[in-house]
Structures are given as structure tokens and as C-alpha cells.
Write a protein that holds these residues in place. Structure first.
Motif, short mmCIF file in Angstrom:
data_model
loop_
_atom_site.label_atom_id
_atom_site.label_comp_id
_atom_site.label_asym_id
_atom_site.label_seq_id
_atom_site.Cartn_x
_atom_site.Cartn_y
_atom_site.Cartn_z
N GLU A 229 11.72 -2.60 -8.93
CA GLU A 229 12.34 -2.29 -7.65
C GLU A 229 12.95 -3.54 -7.03
OE1 GLU A 229 11.06 -0.03 -3.54
OE2 GLU A 229 9.77 -1.61 -4.32
N SER A 230 12.22 -4.66 -7.07
CA SER A 230 12.72 -5.90 -6.51
C SER A 230 14.01 -6.34 -7.20
CB SER A 230 11.65 -7.00 -6.65
OG SER A 230 12.14 -8.23 -6.17
N TRP A 231 14.05 -6.22 -8.51
CA TRP A 231 15.25 -6.59 -9.26
C TRP A 231 16.42 -5.68 -8.92
CZ3 TRP A 231 17.97 -3.83 -13.09
CH2 TRP A 231 18.98 -4.56 -13.73
N LEU A 232 16.16 -4.38 -8.78
CA LEU A 232 17.22 -3.43 -8.44
C LEU A 232 17.75 -3.66 -7.03
CD1 LEU A 232 15.78 -0.13 -9.99
CD2 LEU A 232 17.68 -1.50 -10.85
N GLN A 233 16.85 -4.03 -6.11
CA GLN A 233 17.30 -4.31 -4.75
C GLN A 233 18.14 -5.59 -4.69
OE1 GLN A 233 13.66 -4.36 -2.48
NE2 GLN A 233 13.65 -2.13 -2.19
N GLU A 234 17.71 -6.61 -5.40
CA GLU A 234 18.46 -7.87 -5.41
C GLU A 234 19.83 -7.69 -6.05
OE1 GLU A 234 16.07 -10.73 -7.36
OE2 GLU A 234 14.61 -10.91 -5.73
N SER A 235 19.93 -6.80 -7.02
CA SER A 235 21.21 -6.56 -7.68
C SER A 235 22.09 -5.59 -6.90
CB SER A 235 20.98 -6.01 -9.10
OG SER A 235 20.32 -4.74 -9.04
N GLY A 236 21.54 -5.02 -5.83
CA GLY A 236 22.31 -4.09 -5.00
C GLY A 236 22.39 -2.68 -5.53
N ILE B 103 19.96 -0.42 -5.56
CA ILE B 103 19.26 0.48 -4.65
C ILE B 103 19.10 -0.22 -3.31
CG2 ILE B 103 18.01 1.67 -6.49
CD1 ILE B 103 15.54 0.06 -5.72
N PRO B 104 19.06 0.53 -2.20
CA PRO B 104 18.93 -0.10 -0.88
C PRO B 104 17.52 -0.63 -0.66
CG PRO B 104 18.87 2.29 -0.69
CD PRO B 104 19.20 2.00 -2.11
N TYR B 105 17.44 -1.60 0.24
CA TYR B 105 16.15 -2.17 0.60
C TYR B 105 15.37 -1.17 1.46
CZ TYR B 105 12.64 -5.22 2.66
OH TYR B 105 11.46 -5.77 3.08
N VAL B 106 14.08 -1.04 1.19
CA VAL B 106 13.23 -0.14 1.96
C VAL B 106 12.73 -0.87 3.20
CG1 VAL B 106 11.14 1.27 1.98
CG2 VAL B 106 12.54 1.12 -0.10
N PRO B 107 12.98 -0.36 4.41
CA PRO B 107 12.52 -1.04 5.63
C PRO B 107 11.01 -1.21 5.63
CG PRO B 107 14.09 0.69 6.16
CD PRO B 107 13.76 0.85 4.72
N VAL B 108 10.57 -2.27 6.31
CA VAL B 108 9.14 -2.58 6.36
C VAL B 108 8.35 -1.41 6.93
CG1 VAL B 108 7.40 -4.11 7.38
CG2 VAL B 108 9.56 -5.05 6.56
N GLY B 109 8.90 -0.72 7.91
CA GLY B 109 8.20 0.39 8.54
C GLY B 109 7.91 1.55 7.61
N LYS B 110 8.70 1.65 6.54
CA LYS B 110 8.50 2.74 5.58
C LYS B 110 7.80 2.26 4.31
CE LYS B 110 12.56 5.46 6.97
NZ LYS B 110 13.82 6.06 6.50
N ARG B 111 7.51 0.99 4.23
CA ARG B 111 6.96 0.42 3.01
C ARG B 111 5.63 1.06 2.62
NH1 ARG B 111 8.92 -1.55 -1.23
NH2 ARG B 111 10.46 -2.58 0.11
N SER B 112 4.74 1.26 3.59
CA SER B 112 3.43 1.84 3.28
C SER B 112 3.56 3.25 2.73
CB SER B 112 2.54 1.84 4.52
OG SER B 112 2.27 0.53 4.95
#
Length: 230
Positions: free
Chosen positions: A38-45, A47-56
Motif C-alpha cells: 500500500e505504501s508503495w502504491l501510494q507513493e507512486s500515485g 492509489i490515494p492516501y488514506v486520511p489518518v481519521g480513517k486509518r483505524s
């Protein structure tokens, strides 16, 4: 003790063997791997970043679906072995089917809860968040997993059934995760359950649709087994 209670206890004893429990120990490893991907996909653009409020919430869903991914082929193999007794005429279909399905459901739901608590609580996710969001939703997913495994194991035995069940799970999960929509008449909306977390009403509608698919799968599995053993 009634005959049905005895069958349930015997099925639970069977499913609690090490070979049916050990694969669930891979869930923490899969969780870490999924976070890296997920981190790699977010850094590559991609997939969108998941907001901290929705992380849990997304972390809880991640554990539930990873556990389901492990459980569905495993449960299919368990059912394939269990149905051999039906083919041999050792047990009656109705009581044995109910006991076997119930024992698999208890194991799957318990694995989802324990995995979520065991992995997320040390990571700082509050027990209140886990308990308020997890239990009802994991019951619907566990029900679907067991129902799909029961159906696929009655159609094709052993590895073929496990592959079919995993394919059905992927078809139910991945389109919704990617934002694509598949008709709910055709496939259960597991992916939409993960991505649509803002609307509580919509969330419960999805859960009810998943439950309806589960009932249909159980009915079809029972009918196939009934026809095959008579």
C-alpha cells in the motif's frame, strides 16, 4: 446431550486440529506485506492516501479481509474432507451439514476477531474502535466465507474447490476495492463494504446483501449435496 449438540461438538473438535488453525498464523505476515505494498502504491500515485481519521477503520477491514483470504480456501478443503462422510453414508445430511457449517463459522469469526485484536491493539488502535466497528461486520464476512466455501466444496472437491472459492472471493472483493461496480445480483459486494465506510446506513445495506448471498450459497450447497448423496 442431544444428537445435534453432539454433532456440533464433534465438528468443532475436528476443525480445531492444528492443520486447520496454523494457516491463520500467516495473517500478521500478510498484514505487514499489505502495508508495504500500500505504501508503495501510494507513493507512486496509483492509489490515494488514506486520511489518518480513517486509518483505524481501514486497518480493521484489512485484517478481516486478509483473514478471509486465508480462511476461504482452507475452509473449502475442510468441507471437502467432511463431505466424504456423506458420500460414504456414515452420517445424515441435515444435522451433519448444520454442525459442520457452524463449526467452520465459529472458527472463521473467532480468527477474524483474535487477529484484529492481537495485531491492531499493539499498534495503538483503541479497543473501543475495534469493538464498535469489528464484531457485527466480521460476522457477515465470516458467514459469506463459510457459505462460499460450502458451495464450492460441494461443486468441486479438494484443490479445485479451493481455487474456485478463492476466485469467487477475489471477484467479490477486488472490483469494489478498485472503484468498479459489479451488480449485487451477480456477486457479493465485499469490496464495497471496505470502501464505503462513511455512510452507516449504506454499510448495513451492504451487510444485508452479503448475508442474502450467504443464504443462497448455503441453500445451493445443501441441494447439491442432497442430490449427490441420494
Amino acid at each position: 446431550m442431544s444428537n445435534s449438540s453432539f454433532q456440533i461438538l464433534r465438528s468443532l473438535k475436528t476443525v480445531l486440529h492444528l492443520k486447520w488453525l496454523a494457516p491463520f498464523l500467516t495473517v500478521p505476515v500478510l498484514f505487514i506485506a499489505s502495508m508495504l505494498v500500500e505504501s508503495w502504491l501510494q507513493e507512486s500515485g496509483m492509489i490515494p492516501y488514506v486520511p489518518v481519521g480513517k486509518r483505524s477503520i481501514f486497518s480493521i477491514w484489512r485484517i478481516v479481509m486478509l483473514t478471509a483470504m486465508v480462511a476461504i480456501p482452507l475452509t473449502t478443503l475442510f468441507f471437502s474432507e467432511a463431505w466424504k462422510k456423506l458420500n460414504a453414508g456414515e452420517v445424515k445430511l441435515s444435522g451433519y451439514f448444520f454442525a459442520t457449517v457452524l463449526s467452520a463459522f465459529i472458527l472463521t469469526a473467532t480468527a477474524m476477531v483474535l487477529s484484529s485484536v492481537g495485531i491492531l491493539a499493539p499498534l495503538g488502535v483503541s479497543p473501543e474502535s475495534i469493538s464498535s466497528f469489528l464484531f457485527a461486520r466480521c460476522l457477515f464476512v465470516a458467514l459469506w466465507v463459510v457459505a462460499a466455501a460450502a458451495l464450492c466444496s460441494s461443486i468441486s472437491s479438494s484443490a479445485g474447490g479451493a481455487a474456485l472459492a478463492f476466485g469467487l472471493f477475489s471477484l467479490s472483493l477486488l472490483p469494489g476495492l478498485s472503484g468498479s461496480s459489479v451488480s449485487w445480483w451477480f456477486i457479493a459486494p465485499l469490496g464495497e463494504m471496505v470502501t464505503h465506510v462513511d455512510s452507516l446506513r449504506y454499510d448495513w445495506n451492504l451487510s444485508l446483501v452479503v448475508a442474502a448471498h450467504s443464504v443462497v450459497y448455503f441453500a445451493l450447497s445443501f441441494l447439491v449435496l442432497k442430490k449427490a448423496t441420494h
